[in-house]
Design a protein around this motif. Structure first.
Motif, mmCIF file in Angstrom:
data_model
loop_
_atom_site.group_PDB
_atom_site.id
_atom_site.type_symbol
_atom_site.label_atom_id
_atom_site.label_comp_id
_atom_site.label_asym_id
_atom_site.label_seq_id
_atom_site.Cartn_x
_atom_site.Cartn_y
_atom_site.Cartn_z
ATOM 1 N N PRO A 20 18.270 26.945 27.035
ATOM 2 C CA PRO A 20 18.729 27.732 28.808
ATOM 3 C C PRO A 20 19.810 26.227 28.968
ATOM 4 C CG PRO A 20 16.386 26.668 28.393
ATOM 5 C CD PRO A 20 16.735 26.045 26.505
ATOM 6 N N ASP A 73 18.887 20.386 38.243
ATOM 7 C CA ASP A 73 18.801 20.707 36.944
ATOM 8 C C ASP A 73 18.982 19.664 35.380
ATOM 9 O OD1 ASP A 73 21.446 20.205 37.018
ATOM 10 O OD2 ASP A 73 22.565 21.616 36.586
ATOM 11 N N GLY A 76 15.504 27.265 32.862
ATOM 12 C CA GLY A 76 16.632 28.019 34.050
ATOM 13 C C GLY A 76 16.187 28.895 34.547
#
Length: 589
Positions: A185, A391, A473
């Protein structure tokens, strides 16, 4: 008060939940890892329900329905528990008739009500199988002639009305034949794997099944890898070829078995590793010669390899699971201290591939049948990393930004002599918030855990925007009115008010203290100008503030355009002209 910013709303989670990977590894202690599954073991197809991998046999026993997958695994179906491991039965083929009916399989399931004089096709429509593939075997349930189960190319299907209607039994069937992890991802792209002749994707925001992205293209019996000027080709007879700037080097032979996987060092493409049979090989001169670095690895046939040069770590996918070893990349010799990565949470199956993400923080494993699993890479306990908590990507720190220390439980932290709030420290991972009043081009951190202290420095920028997303993701983007996460099951719609959870948007007004919850009313506003872009086009931003009632989150609210096309769009944020990570948004007009 808007419900999405209420502290009671379960959508808001601590960063420890976002980054819940646990484990302890040292040279002496046994490995312990917290594995989680990515995606399911089913695939979306032209069938009544998601499909599974090929199944070759079905029968009923007193304990219930049994199947044997093409890979040889025997499973028993329990209505409440799903599929459970079982042993091969001594029985021969399942019952072929019942209730005065006779059944026959010839790629489709046929039913006869008159002893075989006439037949009705129960699985075909306009010449195509409604089950998505060829039927291989079937069985009628003892004591219930209306219950019939068919297995074949797309898994297991059951009918409770003698074949008039069908439902899939593939949801928990551990039978996803993943051969290779193609990509991880990143941004708006999901996890992609090679399965059979298809490229499958677990898209960000997907909650049901894999989707077919494309057919797998390539030359049968050849695996390849490249980085920079080097290209490596491995062949089914054990030969290996390398090219540099288009010029081929002499063929090498690693062994008699097929070369199944190649890893290339992104920092020095002249260094590569390959697996062939039960052996692991390494080159550090661009394929001029390969040395055997297998050492004491005893995993049977090897199928995949991944490595991190900085920590001198090597991971190998084998018939007996995944092994972790250490290796001096600069010296001739064998890898040492091989250890099998453990359960619980990781099924005891053959591993078909292994990958590290771009930062070498997360380890991804493909298991034969059970799909893809991930955990924090165990080498991070010896070689910690500091990444964006949004992230997991290495980027500059910014005033007010949230950071994750991967591989260490930090108890106290300082930046240039001032305290840095430690928001959570769980199982070897710590979340910090950068003070809002830091200045300069570098953030000098002192991190401590008891008597153990260490120092590091990060680049510091005024702004380093990032949209929060989970490990698959899926972005933290919500319907502003209901607080429901937007994903493939709950898409955005025209004129909807949407909120995105972010970090790295910098200073706020009025000034705020890091580590303190933002007020529920009139939260501090982001000082930098903020834009939201959907497929590159700006949309109206209604507010950009700290998230009321929470620590470290920024909340950006905007309104979707009045006219939208169905499908997916690329979404990102700009703060002071600096772009965030790209994420995928699902849209329904």
């Amino acid at each position: 008060m808007n419900p999405v910013v209420s502290p009671a709303n379960p959508v808001f989670m601590t960063l420890a939940v976002f980054c819940a990977f646990a484990g302890i590894v040292s040279a002496q202690a046994p490995l312990a890892m917290d594995w989680r599954q990515l995606g399911s073991t089913t695939v979306l197809a032209d069938a009544p329900d998601p499909v599974g991998g090929p199944v070759s046999r079905v029968w009923y026993e007193p304990s219930g329905l049994h199947v044997r997958t093409r890979s040889g695994r025997v499973l028993r179906y329990a209505d409440e528990a799903g599929w459970l491991a079982a042993e091969e039965a001594q029985a021969t083929a399942g019952a072929r008739s019942g209730g005065g009916r006779v059944f026959h399989a010839n790629g489709h399931l046929l039913r006869s009500e008159d002893g075989g004089n006439t037949w009705l096709n129960m699985t075909a429509f306009r010449g195509q199988s409604i089950l998505g593939g060829r039927a291989i075997d079937f069985a009628v349930a003892p004591g219930n002639p209306d219950e019939i189960t068919v297995v074949g190319e797309t898994g297991v299907w059951r009918s409770m009305d003698a074949g008039d209607t069908w439902s899939g039994l593939n949801d928990s069937l551990p039978n996803l034949p993943v051969r290779r992890i193609v990509s991880l991802p990143a941004g708006g792209s999901g996890l992609r794997v090679e399965s059979g002749d298809s490229l499958l994707e677990w898209a960000p925001g997907q909650r049901v099944a894999w989707s077919k992205a494309a057919a797998v293209l390539g030359t049968p019996g050849v695996v390849s890898a490249s980085d920079g000027d080097y290209v490596y080709l491995g062949f089914s007879d054990g030969r290996m070829m390398a090219t540099r700037s288009g010029a081929a080097r002499p063929l090498a032979r690693l062994g008699e078995s097929a070369v199944e996987a190649i890893w290339v060092d992104i920092s020095d493409a002249a260094t590569a590793m390959a697996v062939s049979g039960a052996r692991l090989y390494r080159t550090f001169n661009g394929g001029l010669f390969w040395d055997d670095i297998t050492g004491g690895l005893a995993g049977g046939t090897l199928h995949g390899v991944a490595a991190d040069r900085a920590s001198q770590s090597v991971y190998v996918a084998t018939d007996r699971g995944v092994y972790y070893g250490t290796f001096s990349f600069a010296a001739i010799g064998s890898a040492s201290a091989w250890r099998r990565l453990p359960s619980p949470g990781l099924p005891d199956e053959a591993a078909s591939d292994v990958r590290l993400d771009a930062g070498a923080n997360q380890l991804y494993v493909a298991l034969e049948g059970s799909g893809i699993f991930a955990a924090m890479a165990p080498h991070r306990y010896q070689s910690p990393a500091i990444v964006s908590a949004a992230d997991g990507v290495v980027r500059a720190a910014a005033p007010g930004a949230l950071l994750s220390v991967i591989g260490r439980s930090v108890q106290q932290a300082e930046a240039s002599g001032r305290p840095v709030p430690v928001l959570a420290a769980v199982n070897g991972e710590t979340q910090l918030q950068v003070p809002f009043d830091v200045e300069g081009s570098s953030l000098a951190l002192t991190l401590g855990s008891g008597a153990d202290q260490w120092r590091t420095a990060l680049p510091l920028a005024n702004l380093a925007p990032a949209i929060f997303s989970d490990r698959d993701g899926s972005p933290m983007i919500l319907d502003a009115d209901s607080g429901v996460l937007l994903d493939a099951m709950n898409p955005a719609r025209p004129s909807m008010r949407v909120q995105a959870l972010c970090t790295g948007l910098g200073r706020v007004s009025p000034d705020w203290i890091a580590g303190r919850e933002a007020p529920l009313e009139r939260p501090p506003a982001v000082v930098a100008p903020v834009r939201v872009l959907l497929d590159g086009q700006p949309v109206e931003v209604t507010r950009a503030t700290l998230a009321p009632g929470y620590v470290g989150f920024y909340l950006v609210e905007f309104e979707m355009p009045a006219f939208l096309n169905a499908g997916t769009s690329e979404f990102y944020i700009e703060a002071g002209g600096k772009p965030s990570n790209r994420v995928r948004v699902y849209i329904e007009p």
